[in-house]
Design a protein around this motif. Sequence first.
Motif, PDB file in Angstrom:
ATOM      1  N   SER A 263       0.843   1.888  -1.694  1.00 58.74           N
ATOM      2  CA  SER A 263       0.284   1.196  -2.846  1.00 58.74           C
ATOM      3  C   SER A 263       0.674  -0.275  -2.775  1.00 58.74           C
ATOM      4  O   SER A 263       1.855  -0.596  -2.653  1.00 58.74           O
ATOM      5  N   SER A 265       0.127  -3.708  -4.903  1.00 55.41           N
ATOM      6  CA  SER A 265      -0.394  -4.415  -6.065  1.00 55.41           C
ATOM      7  C   SER A 265      -0.303  -5.907  -5.822  1.00 55.41           C
ATOM      8  O   SER A 265       0.350  -6.641  -6.566  1.00 55.41           O
ATOM      9  N   SER A 293      -4.009   2.281  -1.419  1.00 56.62           N
ATOM     10  CA  SER A 293      -4.574   1.822  -2.686  1.00 56.62           C
ATOM     11  C   SER A 293      -4.151   0.377  -2.917  1.00 56.62           C
ATOM     12  O   SER A 293      -2.970   0.044  -2.754  1.00 56.62           O
ATOM     13  N   CYS A 294      -5.108  -0.492  -3.274  1.00 52.40           N
ATOM     14  CA  CYS A 294      -4.787  -1.908  -3.507  1.00 52.40           C
ATOM     15  C   CYS A 294      -5.420  -2.387  -4.809  1.00 52.40           C
ATOM     16  O   CYS A 294      -6.480  -1.921  -5.206  1.00 52.40           O
ATOM     17  N   SER A 295      -4.780  -3.370  -5.423  1.00 53.68           N
ATOM     18  CA  SER A 295      -5.327  -3.978  -6.630  1.00 53.68           C
ATOM     19  C   SER A 295      -6.517  -4.861  -6.259  1.00 53.68           C
ATOM     20  O   SER A 295      -6.543  -5.495  -5.206  1.00 53.68           O
ATOM     21  N   THR A 315     -10.101  -0.090  -3.539  1.00 52.08           N
ATOM     22  CA  THR A 315      -9.952  -1.345  -4.283  1.00 52.08           C
ATOM     23  C   THR A 315     -10.097  -1.039  -5.773  1.00 52.08           C
ATOM     24  O   THR A 315     -11.154  -0.589  -6.217  1.00 52.08           O
ATOM     25  N   VAL A 316      -9.020  -1.285  -6.524  1.00 53.57           N
ATOM     26  CA  VAL A 316      -8.929  -0.765  -7.889  1.00 53.57           C
ATOM     27  C   VAL A 316      -8.968  -1.878  -8.937  1.00 53.57           C
ATOM     28  O   VAL A 316      -8.094  -2.748  -8.976  1.00 53.57           O
ATOM     29  N   THR A 517      -4.365  -5.749 -12.578  1.00 50.78           N
ATOM     30  CA  THR A 517      -4.829  -4.734 -11.631  1.00 50.78           C
ATOM     31  C   THR A 517      -3.631  -4.220 -10.834  1.00 50.78           C
ATOM     32  O   THR A 517      -3.707  -3.162 -10.225  1.00 50.78           O
ATOM     33  N   CYS A 521      -3.655  -0.194  -9.762  1.00 54.70           N
ATOM     34  CA  CYS A 521      -3.521   0.240  -8.361  1.00 54.70           C
ATOM     35  C   CYS A 521      -2.559   1.421  -8.189  1.00 54.70           C
ATOM     36  O   CYS A 521      -2.917   2.428  -7.575  1.00 54.70           O
TER      37      CYS A 521
END
Length: 735
Positions: A263, A265, A293-295, A315-316, A517, A521
Amino acid sequence: MLLKMISFMLILICTTIFNAFPTKSDELQTYIVHLSLPEGQEVSQPHKLEELYNSYLSKIASGSNEKPKMVYAYRRVITGFAAKMSNEQAKVMENLGGVLLVSPERSYELHTTHSPRFLGLHQNKGLWKHSHYGKGIIIALLDSGITPGHPSFNDKGIPPPPPRWKGKCEVSGCNNKLIGIRNFVSNDSAIDKEGHGTHTSSTAAGNYVNNASVFEQANGTASGMAPLAHLAMYKVCGDIGCFGSDILAGMDTAIEDGADVISLSLGGMFLHFYDDSIAIGAFTAIKSGIFVSCSAGNSGPGNNSLANEAPWILTVGASKTDRRIRTTVTLGNKKILNGEALYQPKNYRPKFRPLVYPAEMGYSCNRESLKHVDVKGKVVLCDAYFELAGSEMGEAVKEAGGAAMIIANDKRTGNSVAVEVQVLPSSHVGYREGVAIKKYLNSTSAPVATIIQHGTVLNAKSAPMVTAFSSRGPNVASPGIMKPDIVGPGVDILAAWHKSVDNKTGTQATFNIISGTSMSCPHLAGVAALLKSTHPDWSPAAIKSAIMTTASNVSLNGRYIVNERDLPADVFDIGSGHVEVSKANDPGLIFDIQPDDYIPYLCGLKNYTAKQVQVIVKKTVSCSETIPEAQLNYPSFVVELKRCERKEYSRTLTNVGFENSTYTIGDISLPQGVDIKVSSHSQQLSFTALHQKLALRVIFSRDCKDRVNVPYYYNFIVLKSGKYTVRIPYVIMYK
Ligand SMILES: *[C@@H]1O[C@H](CO)[C@@H](O)[C@H](O)[C@H]1NC(C)=O
Ligand SMILES: *[C@@H]1O[C@H](CO)[C@@H](O)[C@H](O)[C@H]1NC(C)=O
Ligand SMILES: *[C@@H]1O[C@H](CO)[C@@H](O)[C@H](O)[C@H]1NC(C)=O
Ligand SMILES: *[C@@H]1O[C@H](CO)[C@@H](O)[C@H](O)[C@H]1NC(C)=O
Ligand SMILES: *[C@@H]1O[C@H](CO)[C@@H](O)[C@H](O)[C@H]1NC(C)=O
Ligand SMILES: *[C@@H]1O[C@H](CO)[C@@H](O)[C@H](O)[C@H]1NC(C)=O
Ligand SMILES: *[C@@H]1O[C@H](CO)[C@@H](O)[C@H](O)[C@H]1NC(C)=O
Ligand SMILES: *[C@@H]1O[C@H](CO)[C@@H](O)[C@H](O)[C@H]1NC(C)=O
Ligand SMILES: *[C@@H]1O[C@H](CO)[C@@H](O)[C@H](O)[C@H]1NC(C)=O
């Protein structure tokens, strides 16, 4: 200060990202050097690799120049190293045989709005029913460090890490929850001094902590999305930001240690994938089956504002949940307007007081300005420039003698409100409410107002909604891939913090409520851990697909999810939609992608050379085969269409639902001037076995003379079979 800090950071990003070789030629700067090993010459022993890398450094160390210095010798994440060199030395290096690319390291920033004082809420809707709480899964975070010993990192109910785990702890405080702590920031320790990494870690996988609250608001049991998963922290962000060479080193180690989910962020603005340490590191991660998972970034609501745009990354974007820390504004005309505030002191007695708006007299709500306005004992109306800029205003208003404060959003931030620490009773209201207050001010010569405190309230039916700061598409680095992919909770998130923000003493159970974000993330990293636990055989792309095709665009009130302007959020705001955790666990179909499938895609990206592709995929490529971006087996489409143009793409669907299932293709509402045909081999998608793969053909064709006057159109292709609904967003970009 906050505003100043934000603009300073923006300047910093622009200069570091857009000047390729910015420093004076004799000054040493960190460069990342990517090498190509001759075919078949895999170097597996670390000391042999280091020897090789050092031989490159010695080749450029000439004459009176300062000697280049090795910073990191990477083992897995790239074939190459980071070294401090002069501009001249970097140029010499670029021309050595076997060198693919030499690029100055980029700087990245954490994706909170970067005040440790924002407060928020934790959403917890019984999302674990269909999962295993993430037991046995290892989530690695690259962040600002962690706070060992915080109750969120207790290991009650958590088994020891799996035997494959190779990570270690540089500081004391590890247990079965927190199984790795490493620092990669020079002259620093892995202990979190900012709170950000503590917050994101506990959001992804914090264990249960009862009675968690901030200023007595939002209290309840705090926990991460995967409360029984293991956590490992790789500190890559220090006082002055996060640097590419450290990020690569953190990824290198996390991959080698045996993480399942990573992860991040953090991010920068637009970068080509071959020049972006996060994209490069993430590619090696997915090759090892690790989900990333990335912001999406906090540069919204303007379009083209995303970070982390690569298709192998989730992309979150950020949404606001259903919890409000409610205060209302009552005006002298009896009008009641909803707002929010975290600080709701018990001894406050509401009563009507004169309402004053310094901006009317040309003053703003800062210390200097307020010297010229009589605000003593009054309710002071201030304009917000960002969703989260009110703490400083509050201090200034209190110092000037104000009794209470109203912060009103501008048009750009619209209805997006996030709470933060204040020192006086206040209410932060949206743009529409602000206009109502200003109208009232204009209507009377003796305006009065008061603020009523309501504490924490749940079930705001407009939730989830997209918040203004959440970065928006379209994708700049790869315009044919839809981004963001998904949105998740990122406003007013309560999670662990390294210290007390509300003067709680005698407890380590300190929490904070912040927004960004950065917060959404790790929610999705936690979701990925749950899915990985229930579906150990799923690839990172399969998990992504499951999360995306089951997402929703409907809010609790049954209407479409809205954005900061109260307009239905479109695909460039929310991608596939808002995450629906239990549906993601059972998606029916998945769009899978193998790491090698990205090679023809990357080769087809505009201006990418085979060398640049090789930097990303870490193997020799010739780029003899290319595909258009929209042909990647992605669960969404972005299609550029000129008049008279016809484009055909295919998708391969894997059955993970019932053995025998037949999917029907829902009616497609046709955009202006465009025809879309979706077909499969037999007109219906009929699966007869689990893991069976079937192809789907999608043809987009545009009229030769339409009168389209919008830039794009989007909608969804929907496949249905019994309980399964597979949503595939598409966008037509009219050219
Ligand atoms: C290292 O950190 C210490 C304590 O934070 C500081 O005093 C010192 O100046 C730093 N040294 C360098 C080279 O940055
Ligand atoms: C803490 O939580 C427990 C269980 O949820 C509850 O019984 C107890 O009253 C709470 N304590 C305080 C001080 O709120
Ligand atoms: C919230 O806080 C109050 C006061 O500390 C406590 O009595 C109550 O049990 C808490 N609620 C939850 C759900 O923990
Ligand atoms: C991006 O923003 C500009 C300016 O607001 C607008 O003209 C354009 O249509 C937008 N493009 C997309 C794809 O949203
Ligand atoms: C209030 O009056 C001022 C001055 O006439 C005007 O500029 C402003 O637009 C008015 N505000 C509203 C909300 O009507
Ligand atoms: C916390 O304590 C400090 C020092 O006593 C005080 O200045 C501050 O106002 C307190 N903050 C809150 C939110 O109570
Ligand atoms: C929401 O998704 C449905 C398909 O599930 C689609 O028909 C509808 O147009 C979408 N609405 C918006 C506002 O995107
Ligand atoms: C590709 O290179 C050309 C010529 O250098 C440049 O004008 C164009 O902007 C580049 N395209 C992209 C997508 O980078
Ligand atoms: C699926 O269909 C095949 C033949 O069409 C049949 O033999 C099989 O029993 C079916 N399986 C289930 C679980 O219904």
